[in-house]
Design a protein around this motif. Structure first.
Motif, PDB file in Angstrom:
ATOM      1  N   LYS A  93      -8.678  -1.425   3.393  1.00 32.47           N
ATOM      2  CA  LYS A  93      -8.640  -0.548   2.382  1.00 32.47           C
ATOM      3  C   LYS A  93      -8.022  -1.228   1.133  1.00 32.47           C
ATOM      4  O   LYS A  93      -6.935  -1.650   1.340  1.00 32.47           O
ATOM      5  CB  LYS A  93      -7.617   0.529   3.073  1.00 32.47           C
ATOM      6  CG  LYS A  93      -7.893   1.814   2.420  1.00 32.47           C
ATOM      7  CD  LYS A  93      -7.075   3.041   3.135  1.00 32.47           C
ATOM      8  CE  LYS A  93      -6.296   3.603   2.124  1.00 32.47           C
ATOM      9  NZ  LYS A  93      -5.739   5.216   2.570  1.00 32.47           N
ATOM     10  N   HIS A 137       0.765  -1.286   0.005  1.00 33.19           N
ATOM     11  CA  HIS A 137       0.098   0.135  -0.078  1.00 33.19           C
ATOM     12  C   HIS A 137       0.793   1.273   0.106  1.00 33.19           C
ATOM     13  O   HIS A 137       1.314   1.766   0.922  1.00 33.19           O
ATOM     14  CB  HIS A 137      -0.867  -0.142   1.287  1.00 33.19           C
ATOM     15  CG  HIS A 137      -1.920  -0.876   1.207  1.00 33.19           C
ATOM     16  ND1 HIS A 137      -3.228  -0.695   0.728  1.00 33.19           N
ATOM     17  CD2 HIS A 137      -1.969  -2.625   1.289  1.00 33.19           C
ATOM     18  CE1 HIS A 137      -4.246  -1.745   0.842  1.00 33.19           C
ATOM     19  NE2 HIS A 137      -3.395  -2.822   1.124  1.00 33.19           N
ATOM     20  N   ASN A 179      -9.590   4.800  -1.817  1.00 35.86           N
ATOM     21  CA  ASN A 179      -9.352   5.712  -0.533  1.00 35.86           C
ATOM     22  C   ASN A 179     -10.271   5.133   0.577  1.00 35.86           C
ATOM     23  O   ASN A 179     -10.142   5.706   1.818  1.00 35.86           O
ATOM     24  CB  ASN A 179      -9.433   7.277  -0.930  1.00 35.86           C
ATOM     25  CG  ASN A 179      -8.333   7.594  -1.483  1.00 35.86           C
ATOM     26  OD1 ASN A 179      -7.224   7.115  -1.047  1.00 35.86           O
ATOM     27  ND2 ASN A 179      -8.577   8.486  -2.414  1.00 35.86           N
ATOM     28  N   HIS A 180     -11.291   4.308   0.189  1.00 29.61           N
ATOM     29  CA  HIS A 180     -12.265   3.781   1.113  1.00 29.61           C
ATOM     30  C   HIS A 180     -12.213   2.278   1.427  1.00 29.61           C
ATOM     31  O   HIS A 180     -11.403   1.615   0.656  1.00 29.61           O
ATOM     32  CB  HIS A 180     -13.611   4.285   0.884  1.00 29.61           C
ATOM     33  CG  HIS A 180     -13.904   5.183  -0.484  1.00 29.61           C
ATOM     34  ND1 HIS A 180     -14.560   4.498  -1.241  1.00 29.61           N
ATOM     35  CD2 HIS A 180     -13.486   6.543  -0.563  1.00 29.61           C
ATOM     36  CE1 HIS A 180     -14.601   5.602  -2.200  1.00 29.61           C
ATOM     37  NE2 HIS A 180     -13.971   6.526  -1.744  1.00 29.61           N
ATOM     38  N   LEU A 181     -12.771   1.961   2.455  1.00 21.70           N
ATOM     39  CA  LEU A 181     -12.934   0.465   2.849  1.00 21.70           C
ATOM     40  C   LEU A 181     -13.806  -0.472   1.614  1.00 21.70           C
ATOM     41  O   LEU A 181     -14.703   0.209   1.091  1.00 21.70           O
ATOM     42  CB  LEU A 181     -13.633   0.240   4.135  1.00 21.70           C
ATOM     43  CG  LEU A 181     -12.872   0.889   5.315  1.00 21.70           C
ATOM     44  CD1 LEU A 181     -13.766   0.375   6.532  1.00 21.70           C
ATOM     45  CD2 LEU A 181     -11.715   0.025   5.565  1.00 21.70           C
ATOM     46  N   GLN A 211      -1.992   6.201  -1.838  1.00 22.08           N
ATOM     47  CA  GLN A 211      -3.079   5.807  -2.547  1.00 22.08           C
ATOM     48  C   GLN A 211      -3.279   6.812  -3.679  1.00 22.08           C
ATOM     49  O   GLN A 211      -4.069   6.532  -4.598  1.00 22.08           O
ATOM     50  CB  GLN A 211      -4.077   5.648  -1.771  1.00 22.08           C
ATOM     51  CG  GLN A 211      -3.980   4.782  -0.716  1.00 22.08           C
ATOM     52  CD  GLN A 211      -4.033   3.133  -1.064  1.00 22.08           C
ATOM     53  OE1 GLN A 211      -4.759   2.979  -2.120  1.00 22.08           O
ATOM     54  NE2 GLN A 211      -3.157   2.304  -0.305  1.00 22.08           N
TER      55      GLN A 211
END
Ligand code: WA2
Length: 281
Positions: free
Chosen positions: A170, A103, A175-177, A106
């Protein structure tokens, strides 16, 4: 009269919540069935034919054209089971090395330039993505077993033969779950009572779909108006003492709360929808 209104208010909330929960669950189930069918497609045309009748171009076109059948997914991909002894030959044949899942920042697309990604460290086995829908092209060549959530899913999917879900995490380049749904692909048809060991031995790959939770729930809620009336939260309640908020902002207590259960088809994960009125009566 006051009690009457209060009761009606409570019923209204319950009905609205149950309706939304059922809709989300049904849509998820529809897309789950299509992801399952994709696993059979790969089994039939990639592993069931020699030479294979499937390649990235075919998989990419087919999954793009059938995306309407998986309304809640942000993309589907196929990862191959590669043992360490097969790695060198596999990489030579593909013309790329298996990459480690990392990661990065992002927001920087260049972090996903495969040429800049670190090769996967030595492991017993890998699960590099070989086919993908264009929307998740950034995961090609990444070893899905090098990400904790993806790895857990792969191990559980192949031992059970069922579609399995990760807990929310993530996703790469998001950028989100999100959650990932995985089906194992086996080299031959297995009897329903096959043991986990037989299943693991017969595994050739993993078909997975990623779900962006926010857009997923937004889509459903937009189809039913009344966003002005109620506030919806979706939780992963697998660990009852530490529920994970999958969707919705912080809860403002306006008194009444209704909880609708959600069944996403993986018995080892629990989910709930919580609904409240936006305003006090
Ligand atoms: N797909 C898309 N984005 C991701 C991701 C994923 N996994 N993991 C982290 N970000 C090929 O289960 C096999 C898809 C994993 C399938």
């Amino acid at each position: 009269i006051y009690q009457d209104t209060a009761l009606r208010r409570k019923e209204t909330l319950a009905n609205m919540c149950d309706e939304r929960a059922r809709m989300l669950q049904d849509q998820f189930n529809v897309s789950l069935n299509h992801v399952h069918a994709l696993a059979i497609l790969v089994s039939t045309f990639h592993h069931g034919k020699y030479p294979s009748a499937m390649d990235q171009k075919t998989f990419g076109e087919y999954t793009e054209r059938t995306a309407f059948e998986r309304p809640l997914t942000s993309g589907v991909a196929y990862a191959l089971k590669v043992t360490h002894s097969e790695r060198e030959q596999f990489e030579k044949q593909q013309g790329w090395t298996i990459k480690k899942m990392e990661h990065g920042d992002q927001t920087l697309v260049q972090d996903f330039d495969p040429a800049k990604m670190a090769p996967a460290p030595i492991q017993d086995e890998y699960a590099p993505v070989i086919f993908c829908q264009r929307t998740v092209a950034h995961i090609v060549s990444i070893d899905m077993m090098s990400g904790k959530e993806d790895r857990d899913n792969i191990l559980r999917a192949r031992a059970t033969g069922k579609g399995v879900l990760t807990s929310p995490f993530k996703l790469l380049k998001s950028n989100h779950l999100g959650v990932v749904l995985t089906f194992a692909v086996y080299e031959r048809d297995l009897p329903p009572d096959a043991t986990p060991e037989q299943r693991i031995a017969a595994t050739v790959g993993y078909l997975g779909a990623s779900y962006d939770l926010r857009s997923l729930v937004e889509k459903i809620l937009q189809q039913l108006a009344s966003k002005q009336t109620i506030v919806v939260n979706v939780y992963d309640t697998t660990n009852m003492s530490a529920p994970i908020n999958m969707y919705g902002s912080d809860v403002v207590d306006t008194g009444l709360l209704h909880v609708s259960s959600l069944d996403f088809g993986d018995p080892s994960r629990k989910h709930e929808m919580h609904c409240r009125f936006k305003h006090k009566p």
